[in-house]
Design a protein around this motif. Structure first.
Motif, PDB file in Angstrom:
ATOM      1  N   ASP B 144     -42.579  22.352 -21.093  1.00 31.08           N
ATOM      2  CA  ASP B 144     -43.736  23.715 -20.966  1.00 31.08           C
ATOM      3  C   ASP B 144     -43.392  24.137 -21.681  1.00 31.08           C
ATOM      4  O   ASP B 144     -44.189  25.822 -22.563  1.00 31.08           O
ATOM      5  CB  ASP B 144     -42.747  24.048 -19.407  1.00 31.08           C
ATOM      6  CG  ASP B 144     -43.723  23.349 -18.018  1.00 31.08           C
ATOM      7  OD1 ASP B 144     -44.324  22.591 -18.776  1.00 31.08           O
ATOM      8  OD2 ASP B 144     -43.907  23.899 -16.943  1.00 31.08           O
ATOM      9  N   SER B 145     -41.603  24.726 -22.257  1.00 29.77           N
ATOM     10  CA  SER B 145     -41.216  25.437 -23.204  1.00 29.77           C
ATOM     11  C   SER B 145     -41.136  25.148 -24.112  1.00 29.77           C
ATOM     12  O   SER B 145     -41.406  25.957 -25.586  1.00 29.77           O
ATOM     13  CB  SER B 145     -39.668  25.990 -23.088  1.00 29.77           C
ATOM     14  OG  SER B 145     -38.948  25.203 -23.379  1.00 29.77           O
ATOM     15  N   MET B 146     -41.856  24.207 -24.990  1.00 30.02           N
ATOM     16  CA  MET B 146     -42.046  23.813 -26.224  1.00 30.02           C
ATOM     17  C   MET B 146     -43.919  22.823 -26.448  1.00 30.02           C
ATOM     18  O   MET B 146     -44.040  21.915 -25.017  1.00 30.02           O
ATOM     19  CB  MET B 146     -41.029  22.174 -26.348  1.00 30.02           C
ATOM     20  CG  MET B 146     -41.089  21.474 -27.975  1.00 30.02           C
ATOM     21  SD  MET B 146     -39.759  19.847 -27.908  1.00 30.02           S
ATOM     22  CE  MET B 146     -38.902  20.702 -28.261  1.00 30.02           C
ATOM     23  N   LEU B 147     -44.425  23.083 -27.484  1.00 33.77           N
ATOM     24  CA  LEU B 147     -45.276  22.822 -27.217  1.00 33.77           C
ATOM     25  C   LEU B 147     -45.376  21.157 -28.142  1.00 33.77           C
ATOM     26  O   LEU B 147     -44.846  21.314 -28.934  1.00 33.77           O
ATOM     27  CB  LEU B 147     -46.769  23.550 -28.088  1.00 33.77           C
ATOM     28  CG  LEU B 147     -48.102  23.024 -28.232  1.00 33.77           C
ATOM     29  CD1 LEU B 147     -48.537  23.216 -27.342  1.00 33.77           C
ATOM     30  CD2 LEU B 147     -48.123  24.409 -28.693  1.00 33.77           C
ATOM     31  N   GLN B 148     -46.413  20.073 -27.989  1.00 35.16           N
ATOM     32  CA  GLN B 148     -46.494  19.372 -28.628  1.00 35.16           C
ATOM     33  C   GLN B 148     -48.262  18.958 -29.779  1.00 35.16           C
ATOM     34  O   GLN B 148     -48.671  18.960 -28.321  1.00 35.16           O
ATOM     35  CB  GLN B 148     -45.728  17.862 -27.789  1.00 35.16           C
ATOM     36  CG  GLN B 148     -46.176  16.653 -29.428  1.00 35.16           C
ATOM     37  CD  GLN B 148     -45.299  15.414 -28.256  1.00 35.16           C
ATOM     38  OE1 GLN B 148     -45.224  15.737 -26.831  1.00 35.16           O
ATOM     39  NE2 GLN B 148     -45.097  14.053 -29.086  1.00 35.16           N
ATOM     40  N   LEU B 149     -47.950  19.201 -30.986  1.00 35.52           N
ATOM     41  CA  LEU B 149     -49.923  18.646 -31.409  1.00 35.52           C
ATOM     42  C   LEU B 149     -49.583  17.315 -32.277  1.00 35.52           C
ATOM     43  O   LEU B 149     -48.310  16.752 -32.269  1.00 35.52           O
ATOM     44  CB  LEU B 149     -49.856  19.683 -32.334  1.00 35.52           C
ATOM     45  CG  LEU B 149     -49.946  20.460 -31.784  1.00 35.52           C
ATOM     46  CD1 LEU B 149     -50.281  21.603 -33.248  1.00 35.52           C
ATOM     47  CD2 LEU B 149     -50.484  21.431 -30.651  1.00 35.52           C
ATOM     48  N   ALA B 150     -50.129  16.992 -31.995  1.00 35.01           N
ATOM     49  CA  ALA B 150     -50.212  15.752 -33.329  1.00 35.01           C
ATOM     50  C   ALA B 150     -51.302  16.049 -34.295  1.00 35.01           C
ATOM     51  O   ALA B 150     -52.300  16.618 -34.225  1.00 35.01           O
ATOM     52  CB  ALA B 150     -50.677  13.956 -32.305  1.00 35.01           C
ATOM     53  N   LEU B 151     -51.055  15.050 -35.182  1.00 37.01           N
ATOM     54  CA  LEU B 151     -52.233  15.062 -36.328  1.00 37.01           C
ATOM     55  C   LEU B 151     -52.341  13.467 -36.371  1.00 37.01           C
ATOM     56  O   LEU B 151     -51.343  12.731 -36.337  1.00 37.01           O
ATOM     57  CB  LEU B 151     -51.546  15.284 -37.363  1.00 37.01           C
ATOM     58  CG  LEU B 151     -50.880  17.022 -38.134  1.00 37.01           C
ATOM     59  CD1 LEU B 151     -50.065  17.298 -39.115  1.00 37.01           C
ATOM     60  CD2 LEU B 151     -51.683  18.062 -37.455  1.00 37.01           C
ATOM     61  N   ALA B 152     -53.370  12.925 -36.779  1.00 39.94           N
ATOM     62  CA  ALA B 152     -54.244  12.177 -37.671  1.00 39.94           C
ATOM     63  C   ALA B 152     -55.111  11.950 -37.805  1.00 39.94           C
ATOM     64  O   ALA B 152     -55.607  12.369 -38.844  1.00 39.94           O
ATOM     65  CB  ALA B 152     -54.332  11.229 -35.751  1.00 39.94           C
ATOM     66  N   LEU B 196     -46.004  17.358 -33.976  1.00 36.76           N
ATOM     67  CA  LEU B 196     -45.022  18.328 -34.390  1.00 36.76           C
ATOM     68  C   LEU B 196     -44.546  19.180 -33.149  1.00 36.76           C
ATOM     69  O   LEU B 196     -45.814  19.333 -31.980  1.00 36.76           O
ATOM     70  CB  LEU B 196     -46.596  19.344 -35.285  1.00 36.76           C
ATOM     71  CG  LEU B 196     -46.930  19.146 -36.415  1.00 36.76           C
ATOM     72  CD1 LEU B 196     -47.083  17.416 -36.718  1.00 36.76           C
ATOM     73  CD2 LEU B 196     -48.019  19.937 -36.986  1.00 36.76           C
ATOM     74  N   LEU B 197     -43.702  19.610 -32.810  1.00 40.00           N
ATOM     75  CA  LEU B 197     -42.929  19.806 -31.629  1.00 40.00           C
ATOM     76  C   LEU B 197     -42.442  21.900 -31.825  1.00 40.00           C
ATOM     77  O   LEU B 197     -42.057  21.732 -33.558  1.00 40.00           O
ATOM     78  CB  LEU B 197     -41.942  19.592 -31.402  1.00 40.00           C
ATOM     79  CG  LEU B 197     -42.302  17.816 -31.350  1.00 40.00           C
ATOM     80  CD1 LEU B 197     -41.022  16.988 -32.262  1.00 40.00           C
ATOM     81  CD2 LEU B 197     -42.484  18.059 -29.604  1.00 40.00           C
ATOM     82  N   MET B 198     -42.774  22.609 -31.451  1.00 39.59           N
ATOM     83  CA  MET B 198     -42.101  23.812 -31.662  1.00 39.59           C
ATOM     84  C   MET B 198     -42.549  24.750 -30.115  1.00 39.59           C
ATOM     85  O   MET B 198     -42.863  24.295 -29.339  1.00 39.59           O
ATOM     86  CB  MET B 198     -43.302  24.231 -32.198  1.00 39.59           C
ATOM     87  CG  MET B 198     -45.209  24.630 -32.225  1.00 39.59           C
ATOM     88  SD  MET B 198     -46.240  24.261 -32.698  1.00 39.59           S
ATOM     89  CE  MET B 198     -46.017  22.488 -32.931  1.00 39.59           C
ATOM     90  N   PRO B 199     -41.655  25.846 -29.970  1.00 38.27           N
ATOM     91  CA  PRO B 199     -41.746  26.376 -29.282  1.00 38.27           C
ATOM     92  C   PRO B 199     -43.611  26.468 -28.603  1.00 38.27           C
ATOM     93  O   PRO B 199     -43.910  27.163 -29.252  1.00 38.27           O
ATOM     94  CB  PRO B 199     -41.152  27.707 -29.575  1.00 38.27           C
ATOM     95  CG  PRO B 199     -40.293  27.989 -30.708  1.00 38.27           C
ATOM     96  CD  PRO B 199     -41.167  26.539 -30.993  1.00 38.27           C
TER      97      PRO B 199
END
Lengths: 119, 347
Positions: B144-152, B196-199
């Motif tokens: 919940d505290s870390m967001l994960q996005l992905a690029l493709a 991509l990982l970030m708060p």
């Protein structure tokens, strides 16, 4: 190191046979250790999930349960004790000897290499 | 272990337009598509796309024994991961069945980040905690505290490197952290190009920057379709605690030279004596096949349907088939229609 599930002793302690105690003493004296004890523990890993840990150490850690058996002190971390209660530690020597042997009534399966067990 | 209640929707949800179609994945609501699923798939195959992976599981494992513990219980060589590097691994049961497949990122000397399926997160946590006995290692759920996005997409790397030049130097599996964002270059066994990982509270701003720079927002449908194209299995649909890693093409995540790990005796025996009974293949069908459908030869069940995606041309799926039928020489069917196998398409 080999394991088997044979229950041999009361479930509220760990027993080190005279033969195993003698072998531990030989190893410690061979290393020139004056005071020593046998650390017996369990950690995650191995084919069946849990692996025995044996070590000759100078003294117990704060959280260790201390048991005296056949003239040597055995130190068992309290978190590992539930997996080891009722276990007999023996030593098997000779040409077909297996080294230290855990007879652990808590083990429901053991792996072929003998170092690992499951509960 | 600390944990928090799961979110019911992505932290990015407020950014998404009224044309967005949402679907439930695990315990979260995520964007299935943003209005044009076909165009999104085209972006994933031919262009540069960005997607929200907030529904996946993220854990940290920290302590002097963290690396040694994961090395002893999972299939890959965790000890050799350099700081900033990563590897995919499997936690299996003592019967050699999959608990979860996840990536281990070494973020510090004694710090690991675990990127899992999300679906089997609670099982992964439970098993790691079970094996943490005398070890000094703390597991924390940071989903919940870390967001994960992905690029493709094939253009994702060059477009990202034009914005963040250092990522162009990364080898597959390597990471770098810049301004609070960890960029992880994906490996060839993933449908994504970067993770991509970030708060969590920084994700919206990064999403805006990247979509503004040309990354096409895509939903889970497009990524899922691409994953099935490539034959990469998914948690729950293609593997679970009833599946061994070898039958679903995850052989490369197993280090056969490292020694013991949980389930090693079973996995090694399956491999050594060639005892794997099923293999994962890609199939096509004109019928409306569904995940979990039995695959039949006459009255005999010879396989099961896994991940499924439907498009204008029909349905494509991954399926676990008994080895003797995996060459496609014999026609198989589900209750909804016949299957065309694509031999040697996976693994």
């Amino acid at each position: 190191m080999v394991t088997s599930g044979k229950p041999t002793i009361p479930a509220n302690t760990i027993q080190v046979t005279a033969k195993a105690a003698k072998k531990v003493r030989q190893f410690a004296e061979g290393d020139g250790m004056g005071s020593f004890g046998l650390k017996v523990a369990v950690k995650g890993g191995g084919c069946s999930g849990l692996t025995y840990v044996l070590d000759i150490v100078e003294g117990p850690d704060v959280d260790d349960k201390v048991i005296e058996q056949n003239g040597i002190e055995v130190y068992v971390p309290k978190k590992a004790y539930i997996y080891l209660a009722g276990t007999e530690l023996d030593f098997s020597d000779g040409l077909n000897g297996k080294g230290f042997v855990f007879n652990n009534p808590n083990a429901t399966k053991t792996c072929g290499c003998g170092d690992s067990f499951g509960v | 272990m600390t944990t928090t209640n799961p979110l019911t929707h992505s932290p990015l949800r407020d950014l998404f337009s009224a044309t967005t179609s949402f679907s439930e994945i695990r315990d979260r609501q995520v964007a299935a598509h943003f209005g044009d699923a076909h165009a999104e798939y085209e972006a994933v195959v031919f262009g540069a796309a960005i997607t929200d992976h907030s529904h996946l599981g993220r854990l940290t494992q920290v302590g002097p024994d963290a690396i040694d513990l994961l090395h002893r219980v999972t299939t890959a060589n965790i000890e050799e991961i350099p700081i900033g590097g990563s590897t995919r691994t499997i936690l299996a049961s003592d019967r050699g069945r999959i608990v979860d497949v996840f990536r281990v990122v070494r973020t510090g000397e004694e710090e690991l980040l675990l990127l899992g399926s999300g679906l089997f997160k609670s099982q992964l946590i439970e098993m790691i905690e079970f094996y943490t006995i005398i070890e000094d290692s703390t597991l924390t759920d940071v989903s919940d505290s870390m967001l994960q996005l992905a690029l493709a997409g094939p253009e994702a790397e060059s477009l990202l490197a034009s914005l963040v030049p250092r990522v162009g130097e990364l080898a597959a599996g390597e990471t770098t952290e810049i301004d609070g964002v960890r960029y992880l270059k994906a490996t060839a066994d993933e449908a994504e190009a970067f993770h991509l990982l970030m708060p969590a509270d920084g994700g919206a701003e990064l999403w805006k920057q990247l979509t503004g720079a040309g990354f096409a927002p895509v939903g889970s449908q497009a990524i899922n379709r691409r994953r099935i194209d490539l034959g990469f299995p998914s948690a729950g649909e293609d593997y679970s605690d009833r599946t061994n890693p070898l039958e679903v093409g995850l052989m490369d995540l197993i280090d056969f030279a490292k020694g013991c790990y949980v389930g090693q005796e079973v996995v090694a025996r399956l491999d050594t004596y060639d005892k794997v009974q099923r293999t994962i293949v890609r199939v096509r069908s004109d019928g409306a096949i569904a995940s979990g459908d039995d695959i039949k030869l006459d009255a005999r069940t010879v396989g099961i349907v896994g991940s499924v995606v439907t498009d204008a041309d029909g349905t494509t799926a991954l399926a676990l088939i008994r080895n003797e039928f995996a060459d496609g020489a014999i026609e198989l069917a589900t209750k909804s229609g016949t299957l065309v196998l694509v031999p040697n398409s996976v693994g």
